[in-house]
Design a protein around this motif. Sequence first.
Motif, PDB file in Angstrom:
ATOM      1  N   VAL A   1       7.361   6.869   5.730  1.00 19.31           N
ATOM      2  CA  VAL A   1       7.716   6.477   4.432  1.00 19.31           C
ATOM      3  C   VAL A   1       6.851   7.328   3.371  1.00 19.31           C
ATOM      4  O   VAL A   1       7.111   7.919   2.383  1.00 19.31           O
ATOM      5  CB  VAL A   1       7.311   5.018   4.091  1.00 19.31           C
ATOM      6  N   ASN A   2       5.508   7.583   3.800  1.00 18.12           N
ATOM      7  CA  ASN A   2       4.605   8.625   2.897  1.00 18.12           C
ATOM      8  C   ASN A   2       3.932   9.286   4.054  1.00 18.12           C
ATOM      9  O   ASN A   2       3.428   8.931   5.188  1.00 18.12           O
ATOM     10  CB  ASN A   2       3.582   7.548   2.268  1.00 18.12           C
TER      11      ASN A   2
ATOM     12  N   GLN B   1      -5.995  11.718  -7.163  1.00 21.34           N
ATOM     13  CA  GLN B   1      -4.609  12.222  -7.562  1.00 21.34           C
ATOM     14  C   GLN B   1      -4.435  13.655  -8.002  1.00 21.34           C
ATOM     15  O   GLN B   1      -3.862  14.521  -7.319  1.00 21.34           O
ATOM     16  CB  GLN B   1      -3.829  11.202  -8.152  1.00 21.34           C
TER      17      GLN B   1
ATOM     18  N   LEU C   1       0.933  -1.130   0.047  1.00 20.15           N
ATOM     19  CA  LEU C   1       0.063  -0.085   0.092  1.00 20.15           C
ATOM     20  C   LEU C   1       0.829   1.391   0.067  1.00 20.15           C
ATOM     21  O   LEU C   1       0.450   2.136  -0.523  1.00 20.15           O
ATOM     22  CB  LEU C   1      -1.045  -0.065   1.105  1.00 20.15           C
ATOM     23  N   MET C   2       1.954   1.289   0.945  1.00 22.54           N
ATOM     24  CA  MET C   2       2.857   2.227   0.873  1.00 22.54           C
ATOM     25  C   MET C   2       3.589   2.630  -0.412  1.00 22.54           C
ATOM     26  O   MET C   2       3.598   3.889  -0.960  1.00 22.54           O
ATOM     27  CB  MET C   2       4.017   2.213   1.885  1.00 22.54           C
ATOM     28  N   VAL C   3       4.074   1.352  -1.046  1.00 21.68           N
ATOM     29  CA  VAL C   3       4.669   1.634  -2.552  1.00 21.68           C
ATOM     30  C   VAL C   3       3.770   2.124  -3.444  1.00 21.68           C
ATOM     31  O   VAL C   3       4.098   3.058  -4.280  1.00 21.68           O
ATOM     32  CB  VAL C   3       5.111   0.132  -2.831  1.00 21.68           C
ATOM     33  N   GLN C   4       2.394   1.680  -3.232  1.00 20.24           N
ATOM     34  CA  GLN C   4       1.178   2.178  -4.317  1.00 20.24           C
ATOM     35  C   GLN C   4       1.350   3.820  -4.119  1.00 20.24           C
ATOM     36  O   GLN C   4       1.229   4.622  -4.985  1.00 20.24           O
ATOM     37  CB  GLN C   4      -0.043   1.645  -4.031  1.00 20.24           C
ATOM     38  N   ILE C   5       1.162   4.279  -2.798  1.00 21.04           N
ATOM     39  CA  ILE C   5       0.917   5.673  -2.469  1.00 21.04           C
ATOM     40  C   ILE C   5       2.192   6.445  -3.079  1.00 21.04           C
ATOM     41  O   ILE C   5       2.133   7.495  -3.801  1.00 21.04           O
ATOM     42  CB  ILE C   5       0.788   5.996  -1.048  1.00 21.04           C
ATOM     43  N   TYR C   6       3.340   5.843  -2.778  1.00 24.97           N
ATOM     44  CA  TYR C   6       4.826   6.565  -3.229  1.00 24.97           C
ATOM     45  C   TYR C   6       4.570   6.443  -4.769  1.00 24.97           C
ATOM     46  O   TYR C   6       4.951   7.860  -5.295  1.00 24.97           O
ATOM     47  CB  TYR C   6       5.892   5.543  -2.904  1.00 24.97           C
TER      48      TYR C   6
ATOM     49  N   PHE D   1      -6.137   3.050   5.876  1.00 23.74           N
ATOM     50  CA  PHE D   1      -4.878   3.104   6.698  1.00 23.74           C
ATOM     51  C   PHE D   1      -4.977   2.726   8.066  1.00 23.74           C
ATOM     52  O   PHE D   1      -4.296   2.109   8.598  1.00 23.74           O
ATOM     53  CB  PHE D   1      -3.820   4.187   6.138  1.00 23.74           C
TER      54      PHE D   1
ATOM     55  N   GLN E   1      -8.276   1.223   0.935  1.00 25.05           N
ATOM     56  CA  GLN E   1      -6.718   1.798   1.404  1.00 25.05           C
ATOM     57  C   GLN E   1      -7.333   2.566   2.395  1.00 25.05           C
ATOM     58  O   GLN E   1      -6.931   3.810   2.700  1.00 25.05           O
ATOM     59  CB  GLN E   1      -6.748   2.527   0.270  1.00 25.05           C
TER      60      GLN E   1
ATOM     61  N   MET F   1      -3.784  10.655  -2.122  1.00 24.66           N
ATOM     62  CA  MET F   1      -4.071   9.381  -2.654  1.00 24.66           C
ATOM     63  C   MET F   1      -5.672   9.375  -2.434  1.00 24.66           C
ATOM     64  O   MET F   1      -6.506   8.889  -3.263  1.00 24.66           O
ATOM     65  CB  MET F   1      -3.403   8.338  -1.680  1.00 24.66           C
TER      66      MET F   1
ATOM     67  N   VAL G   1       2.153   6.566  -6.747  1.00 22.04           N
ATOM     68  CA  VAL G   1       1.004   7.561  -7.279  1.00 22.04           C
ATOM     69  C   VAL G   1       1.468   9.149  -6.998  1.00 22.04           C
ATOM     70  O   VAL G   1       1.369   9.709  -7.989  1.00 22.04           O
ATOM     71  CB  VAL G   1      -0.238   7.222  -6.712  1.00 22.04           C
ATOM     72  N   ASN G   2       2.158   9.322  -5.839  1.00 25.53           N
ATOM     73  CA  ASN G   2       2.505  10.608  -5.714  1.00 25.53           C
ATOM     74  C   ASN G   2       3.825  10.923  -6.412  1.00 25.53           C
ATOM     75  O   ASN G   2       4.270  12.189  -6.562  1.00 25.53           O
ATOM     76  CB  ASN G   2       2.714  10.932  -3.983  1.00 25.53           C
TER      77      ASN G   2
END
Lengths: 447, 325
Positions: free
Chosen positions: B30-31, B43, A279-284, B290, B288, B39, A286-287
Amino acid sequence: MIILWTDALIYLLLTTAMVSGFFLRNYEGLKRPLNKIATNKSAMVSMIILVFFIAIGLLDSLHFKAEGQRASGVISVLDYCTQPLWQQTEKTYSAPFSAYLYSKAYITQADGYQSWGFPRLKFGGSHLLNPETEKTADVLIKLIVGLSKGFIFCLSWVGLRALYVAKKAGQSRLHVRPGFVGTTIIVVVVGLSGIIELSTYYHILGTDKVGEDVFYQTIKSIRTGLVIGSLTTFIMLPLAVVFGILAGFYRGWVDDLIQYCYTTLNSIPSVLLIAASILMVQIYMVNHPELFTNLESRADLRLLFLCLILGVTSWTGLCRMLRAETLKLREMGYVQAAKVLGVRPIGILFQHILPNVMHIILISVVLDFSALVLAEAVLSYINVGVDPSTYSWGNMINGARLEMAREPVVWWPLIAAFVFMFILVLTANLFADAVRDAFDPRRNQHD
Amino acid sequence: MIQYIIRRLMYTIPLLLGVNILTFFLFFVVNTPDDMARMQLGQKHVTEQAVSKWKIDHGYDLPLFINSEKGSFNKITETIFYQKSIKLFVFQFGISDSGRNIGADIKQRMWPSLAVALPSLLIGLLVNILAALLMVLFRQSYLEFWGLVACVVIMSISALFYIIGGQFLFSKLLKLVPISGFGSGVDALKFLILPVVISVVSGLGSGGRWYRALFIEEVEKDYVVTARAKGLSETQVLFRHVLGNAMIPILTGVVVVLPLLFMGSLIMESFFSIPGLGSYTIDAINRQDFAIVRSMVFLGSVLYILGLLLTDICYTLVDPRVKLL
């Protein structure tokens, strides 16, 4: 020539394996276990099938640019060889070997008369005038032609080899059964040739929702399966080996720290950790769209990330085993002797510890492979697997499982994915068992 | 004994702290919350106001570690780390991103999960051990050989195949049980049969092999030879001596997963639409959400660590050789 990340790593892995194989080719200690594998029939059959899988995967890992071929313009050598398969797309579903579409539509005939029925496929079986009567015979003929082509190819190859081998007979040091292995290879090649011949005339595994050949999808998925099965262990090996051996060898606070690290990681349920990381990779992704320029490299990086994450979550098991083994080894007489003689710790680690835990590493690598291939399908189902645009068995299953509710049932994409996955995993399991039997010293005491 | 348990309990504290920091790092460092907001909101074309409104709505508008705007103690409590991570220790899961109370959801959903997972585990254990004992009883015969072949084949088939195939065969073709769903009380039974059977069958391959290896190792030990020399029949030897001694690894292997049963199985629950924690997690992953995923990660770790603790205690109770120091 375009080199994707996973391509590079796969070939790096291959080179590493070949180089170490080259250096170890005369190593006495390997002879007995290798002979044991060579005399194991199921292991040899599995290995041959695996080699074919790997060959397909390697062909699929050489990408180059071909303008106007695909939307992205990047195709692999495998794509190049199987051009008819992916260029000949139908409108929608069609059953394996069918000459007709799955769903009814208005057909406009030559005289302008419209009728409601199953239209003929554009490519599958389009050479037949009257599929109802001709098809069975035609399939049989094509199959026989294909099989005999393969047989002739094998015969000529065997003939050439006979000339070559006759000159240097008795060179082989392994007790391979040449007859048995040769027969297996011939059977596989002949079978493959039959399939190839058929697949140029029919969609042998049908087509999917958008009319793409399912057989093409399944062989494209081989690469994904292999990448996940092999790269993951390739990534996690250094972690597990370094930490495991260091923890066992130095004890004390190093051991405590490393143990703490892997117990912590281990206590998070792995599926959840993988899901969270993906999920974190996905966000990364996308952004930061600027980092992922085209579709291919995006999907490729996601595959690599998946391998990375799987690797990070799966090194703990091997690490614990290596630690336990090193703890045992460091008390051994020869290690103590080396210490007394003044060999530096580095020397002891590389000369005495590492070679003696190699069998554990090898066994765990081959055992993990099949589990990882199976895990890919499950992860794709939860949407935390590979990119939806990547060909993979998990994606195929995920896309096709809802079609089971249709009438008549669309079973072919599911069965195709399951069968191919089953063959790969079964052969990997059988081969892994043979490797474990051959290399595990505990198992050798009994025979 | 009490002292030992207390020491084990103390040992779990750094573990939980580690898990907590790891999840915090994964979800907030990380994010950043800004990335998450973007997100969630789609986007492109997201205004700053929308992002900050989303953050305020979901409580992500605080600084990560230290809130310099607030007074003494609030410097630490008015932060994301305190609000979102430290509170997990007292099982305050907070509000999910879609506005539901996670703690209440978990309390309600863990029972259906348990209803599937517990029978699966117990029946699976029984079947696996019986299969393994049969293979050991007839070792070095065709029965064992074909049993092992069957095990390899079973474990080589994807779990998804069992589920999809089982649903298709038993629900769609034979119409024996409903395809999916869940009921209350006795009504739930008909929904539970198929998932339980499928998980038992799909686990038989690796389970049978594992227990067989366990028994085979035990069978060659001296006490078994003695038992045979005393004139006991092979079945007596197996069921009384071997099974009894193998009980220790079996028991500890089971105890460690017991707490995790509450978490349920992800794919099983989502295929059979059982309203348990597994499908809850899957839904959260797909949406999603979180906050839920983070809570489940932490809850799962807590349960696993609890399992480890129970295992240690069980060891000392069952195995007289393990001395408490």
